[in-house]
Design an enzyme around this catalytic site. Structure first.
Site, PDB file in Angstrom:
ATOM      1  N   LYS A 114       0.819  -1.213  -0.084  1.00  0.00           N
ATOM      2  CA  LYS A 114      -0.030   0.003   0.190  1.00  0.00           C
ATOM      3  C   LYS A 114       0.789   1.241   0.145  1.00  0.00           C
ATOM      4  CE  LYS A 114      -4.102  -1.729   0.826  1.00  0.00           C
ATOM      5  NZ  LYS A 114      -5.169  -1.895   0.074  1.00  0.00           N
ATOM      6  N   ILE A 433      -9.919 -17.802  -0.999  1.00  0.00           N
ATOM      7  CA  ILE A 433     -10.258 -16.614  -0.217  1.00  0.00           C
ATOM      8  C   ILE A 433     -11.505 -16.030  -0.590  1.00  0.00           C
ATOM      9  CG2 ILE A 433      -9.270 -14.259   0.173  1.00  0.00           C
ATOM     10  CD1 ILE A 433      -7.639 -16.679   1.102  1.00  0.00           C
ATOM     11  N   GLY A 434     -12.373 -16.429  -1.580  1.00  0.00           N
ATOM     12  CA  GLY A 434     -13.459 -16.031  -2.216  1.00  0.00           C
ATOM     13  C   GLY A 434     -13.800 -16.200  -3.527  1.00  0.00           C
ATOM     14  N   TRP A 563     -12.455   1.703   1.719  1.00  0.00           N
ATOM     15  CA  TRP A 563     -12.302   1.541   0.257  1.00  0.00           C
ATOM     16  C   TRP A 563     -13.784   2.587  -0.220  1.00  0.00           C
ATOM     17  CZ3 TRP A 563     -10.600  -4.011  -0.975  1.00  0.00           C
ATOM     18  CH2 TRP A 563      -9.289  -4.238  -0.456  1.00  0.00           C
ATOM     19  N   GLU A 607      -4.223  -0.879   6.364  1.00  0.00           N
ATOM     20  CA  GLU A 607      -4.200   0.610   5.489  1.00  0.00           C
ATOM     21  C   GLU A 607      -4.858   1.845   6.116  1.00  0.00           C
ATOM     22  OE1 GLU A 607      -6.043  -0.337   1.658  1.00  0.00           O
ATOM     23  OE2 GLU A 607      -6.996   1.370   1.852  1.00  0.00           O
ATOM     24  N   GLU A 667      -2.085 -12.671   3.647  1.00  0.00           N
ATOM     25  CA  GLU A 667      -1.282 -12.900   2.449  1.00  0.00           C
ATOM     26  C   GLU A 667       0.356 -13.038   2.952  1.00  0.00           C
ATOM     27  OE1 GLU A 667      -0.964  -9.496  -0.391  1.00  0.00           O
ATOM     28  OE2 GLU A 667       1.253  -9.534  -0.460  1.00  0.00           O
ATOM     29  N   HIS A 696      -1.189 -12.840  -7.399  1.00  0.00           N
ATOM     30  CA  HIS A 696      -0.786 -11.586  -8.409  1.00  0.00           C
ATOM     31  C   HIS A 696      -0.014 -12.034  -9.520  1.00  0.00           C
ATOM     32  CE1 HIS A 696      -1.595 -10.257  -4.133  1.00  0.00           C
ATOM     33  NE2 HIS A 696      -2.226  -9.037  -4.865  1.00  0.00           N
TER      34      HIS A 696
HETATM   35  N1  GLN Z   1     -13.029 -12.406  -0.641  1.00  0.00           N
HETATM   36  C1  GLN Z   1     -12.408 -11.512  -1.684  1.00  0.00           C
HETATM   37  C2  GLN Z   1     -11.786 -12.114  -2.950  1.00  0.00           C
HETATM   38  O1  GLN Z   1     -11.791 -13.426  -2.645  1.00  0.00           O
HETATM   39  C3  GLN Z   1     -11.215 -11.030  -0.739  1.00  0.00           C
HETATM   40  C4  GLN Z   1     -10.492  -9.840  -1.742  1.00  0.00           C
HETATM   41  C5  GLN Z   1      -9.299  -9.121  -0.878  1.00  0.00           C
HETATM   42  O2  GLN Z   1      -8.817  -9.635  -0.030  1.00  0.00           O
HETATM   43  N2  GLN Z   1      -8.929  -8.045  -1.383  1.00  0.00           N
HETATM   44  O3  GLN Z   1     -11.707 -11.679  -3.933  1.00  0.00           O
HETATM   45 ZN    ZN Z   2      -6.770 -10.104  -0.175  1.00  0.00          ZN
END
Ligand code: GLN
Ligand code: ZN
Length: 757
Positions: A114, A433-434, A563, A607, A667, A696
């Site tokens: 960030k 994570i989703g 955000w 952040e 992360e 990434h």
């Molecule tokens: N659940 C969200 C995803 O998987 C989390 C994204 C994030 O941490 N920026 O997209």
């Molecule tokens: Zn994330």
């Protein structure tokens, strides 16, 4: 009295740069095509600013990916693994540094983190102890030529050496990066000499001046900038501080041996008086009086008053007027918002409008007749304050009635963990994570539904098919805890904002997040509440397709706050508590409908941390409270997950623990598990999944690599509390990367399980 900006949004009114970059990366357009787009945008953006009345135009604020990466590239700071010698790097090397590369000769991307407390991410320069610097890239010089040729008054812009070094990292062993100054400065000087021959001003960004700096760092500023000033001959030098007040760096800044100091008077209004008292005899002051971080129309009277008080002390020649920081952090042009509610729209200003605002402020202070504009401004600000759309008495009532137990889970983690064993997950459970890849079809279906091209029934059946496909794929991959894939979400904050009251949306209010990625932050203009369930049907549809647990997936209150563009008429903590209640309502509905695992993402928790130590404890206190308020209405058997990314977690470890989530995914792989150092010092009390797959990068990590990372993690996290997951959501990846990578991840978990059982 000159007006100037510190930088302008890069992407273009239509995100032209994003589109061109992505098509270049896909191999669909060529290098010339890309550079033509870039050039067009620069030309357009200078033109826009000039038209709005900006005198000095920034050059060098444009970037193909990130300005810190540009600086590393410019000075030949290219880590060895990219195999570039003598600084002879190409644009493709530049993109490999930013994004990594898949395949046999694949290479990991550089770390990203960030940019201060914004939602912009910069690429972290990697310095080795024996780092050599060369002037390896002359695109800044070329861009200056471009602008000069167009007849503009040019201010070249680049990160200053102290910010560049301090915000970088040590590549191999730790050392004091400031030791590199001696080798870095001559290369800066070489560039300054070349720039000085072409332009009127050079702006060095030193936002580290808004951080707590040690005395030994502070004392470097004088000599460094003395050297630069000497090298610049007739060209003027500005040092820019932003994102906060100067605090204990004020004297350092006020005595810089340069031509101008830029300060952020939106966040650091208290600095003006002492600066005027202490400013060195030759130093001009650039007053950042228009908020470069938010979308609200400025209070012009207030800004004019600040400029006037500077004028009386310094005189016209020593005052410049500017936004507080680069306009990179606000959207492009309010005029493009055709659908925004007219009343709310009248309260706003985007980058273009902010340029006009600084012009008005400068004109008013110079005694020109802008009374009409000022009167309009006054009446709009008045109308906003008293608008009934801003205030919802029910929300205030609910907040007033909260009790201590509303902020706590019923039992402590140990007891909950015992009960949650009933969920039947194996040791080292695997999950994601989703989000899953957002294919072009997902995006076009979503946007088609939104603009009425696609019927609700067709939209829903498409989404259901996608969810089913996600569930089948995850079962085949062998993951333990599944997700529905988040296809209905364009963005994890926008999606919730759309379903809350007190929010509004722009159609084109994009802000760069990293590289070509942009987000369109929703706008909180009034009291927030949740009219009804949001995610419950999607999650339950996903659950109906599998025997495995499917996580409910929500965004946490602090992240929603961080955000969004937040109203500036009440404390952020107050707005955050309102959001927490809205999320809490959704958590309660998910649990009631049978969902056993609920993830509440808080990637932005770190952040939001104020840059100054003295202000951090207060923020962390209300941020923790808000997360707990949103999550602690559930019974002990319901497992609460959270997720964080892009953090340096060390300093907020206590707060992460205080969130009291049962499981956190975090992360870690991009920095090769450096994160675990924090866990060594602070034993995290609940369950944790340090990411083992860097999402990434398009690279597909090998099972052995990920197993290695897991074993590393096991040195500091006991097996019964370790989870296995990627670093972050997978929405930006492709299915043919994700499926093999996750298969490898599951295989890694299995092989480590075998070893330890
Ligand atoms: N659940 C969200 C995803 O998987 C989390 C994204 C994030 O941490 N920026 O997209
Ligand atoms: Zn994330």
């Amino acid at each position: 009295m000159l007006t100037h900006t510190l930088g302008y949004p890069r992407m273009g009114s239509n995100r032209e740069l994003k589109k061109k970059l992505e098509s270049y990366w896909r191999g669909e357009s060529g290098r010339d095509d890309l550079s033509l787009t870039a050039r067009k945008l620069r030309v357009q953006h200078w033109e826009d600013q000039k038209k709005a009345g900006v005198d000095l135009l920034p050059v060098g604020d444009f970037s193909y990916y990130d300005h810190m990466l540009d600086n590393a590239f410019r000075f030949g700071v290219i880590p060895e693994r990219y195999g570039v010698h003598n600084g002879k790097a190409s644009i493709d090397d530049y993109f490999r540094m930013a994004r990594g590369e898949a395949g046999e000769n694949g290479v990991a991307a550089m770390e990203m983190t960030k940019w201060f407390d914004t939602n912009y991410h910069y690429i972290v320069p990697e310095f080795s102890r024996a780092q050599e610097f060369v002037l390896a890239d002359d695109s800044l010089l070329q861009q200056v030529d471009e602008a000069v040729l167009l007849g503009h008054r040019v201010k070249a812009v680049l990160p200053g050496p102290l910010t560049f070094l301090l915000l970088g990292k040590c590549a191999d062993q730790e050392f004091d990066r400031l030791d590199l100054l001696e080798r870095l400065l001559p290369v800066y000087v070489e560039l300054i000499e070349k720039l000085a021959a072409k332009c009127e001003w050079i702006q060095f960004d030193e936002p580290v001046l808004a951080l707590d700096l040690d005395e030994n760092v502070r004392k470097l500023f004088g000599p460094v900038y003395r050297t630069f000033k000497d090298a610049a001959a007739g060209c003027k030098i500005m040092v820019a501080s932003y994102f906060g007040g100067l605090g204990s760096n004020l004297e350092t800044a006020a005595s810089l041996p340069v031509d101008a100091l830029h300060v952020d008077l939106v966040r650091g209004a208290q600095d003006l008086e002492p600066l005027l008292a202490k400013l060195g005899g030759n130093l001009s002051l650039s007053l950042g009086v228009v908020d470069g971080r938010n979308i609200w129309r400025a209070d012009l009277d207030k800004a004019v008053a600040a400029v006037n008080s500077a004028l009386t002390v310094l005189g016209e020649d020593r005052v410049l007027v500017a936004p507080s920081c680069s306009l990179l952090h606000v959207p492009f042009d309010l005029e493009l918002e055709a659908k925004l509610d007219a009343e709310i729209k009248s309260w706003m200003a985007f980058a273009r409008q902010k340029c006009a605002e600084i012009r008005t402020v400068a004109d008013a202070a110079a005694g020109k007749d802008v009374e009409e504009v000022l009167t309009e401004n006054r009446s709009i600000l008045e109308a906003r304050k008293s608008s009934p759309r801003v205030n919802n008495p029910k929300v205030a009532e609910r907040l007033g009635a909260l009790k201590a137990e509303d902020y706590r889970r019923k039992s402590v983690y140990e007891q909950r963990a015992e009960i949650q064993r009933g969920l039947g997950f194996p040791v080292l459970p695997t999950t994601t994570i989703g989000s899953f890849p957002q294919t072009p079809e997902v995006r076009s279906t979503r946007s088609g539904f939104k603009n009425g091209r696609i019927e609700r029934a067709d939209y829903e059946s498409f989404m259901r098919n996608y969810i089913e496909d996600c569930i089948r794929k995850q079962e085949e991959i062998g993951l333990d805890v599944l997700v529905h894939g988040e296809p209905e979400r364009n963005d994890m904050v926008e999606y919730f904002g759309e379903n809350f009251d007190g929010y509004c949306f722009t159609s084109n209010g994009w802000v760069q997040s990293y590289g070509s990625r942009c987000v369109k932050p929703p706008v909180i203009f009034g009291d927030v509440s949740r009219p009804g369930p949001i995610t419950v049907d999607w999650i339950n549809y996903a659950r109906s397709l599998s025997d495995r647990e499917v996580k409910g997936m929500l965004t946490g209150p602090v992240t929603i706050l961080c955000w969004s563009f937040v109203r500036n008429d009440q404390p952020r903590s107050e707005t955050c508590r309102q959001i927490a209640l809205a999320v809490r309502d959704e958590v309660a509905d998910l649990e009631k409908s049978g969902v056993k695992v609920i993830q509440i993402d808080e990637p932005a928790l770190r952040e939001g941390l104020p840059l100054r130590k003295a202000e951090q404890a207060e923020y962390l206190k209300w941020a923790e409270e808000c997360f707990r308020l949103s999550s602690s209405c559930v019974g002990d058997a319901t497992q609460i997950h959270t997720h964080m990314c892009y953090c340096e977690f060390d300093e907020i470890m206590n707060s992460i623990a205080a969130l009291d989530a049962d499981v956190i995914s975090i992360e870690a792989s991009r920095s090769r598990m450096e994160l675990l150092g924090s866990f060594r010092q602070f034993s995290y009390p609940n369950e944790v999944g340090p990411g083992v797959y860097d999402i990434h990068s398009p690279a597909i990590p090998a099972a052995d690599d990920m197993a290695g990372l897991l074993e590393k993690a096991l040195e500091v996290i006991p097996a019964e509390r370790l989870w296995v997951n990627p670093d972050c959501g997978l929405k930006t990846r492709k299915w043919d990367e994700v499926v093999p990578a996750l298969k490898n991840m599951v295989q890694a978990a299995e092989s480590v399980r075998r070893k330890i059982q």
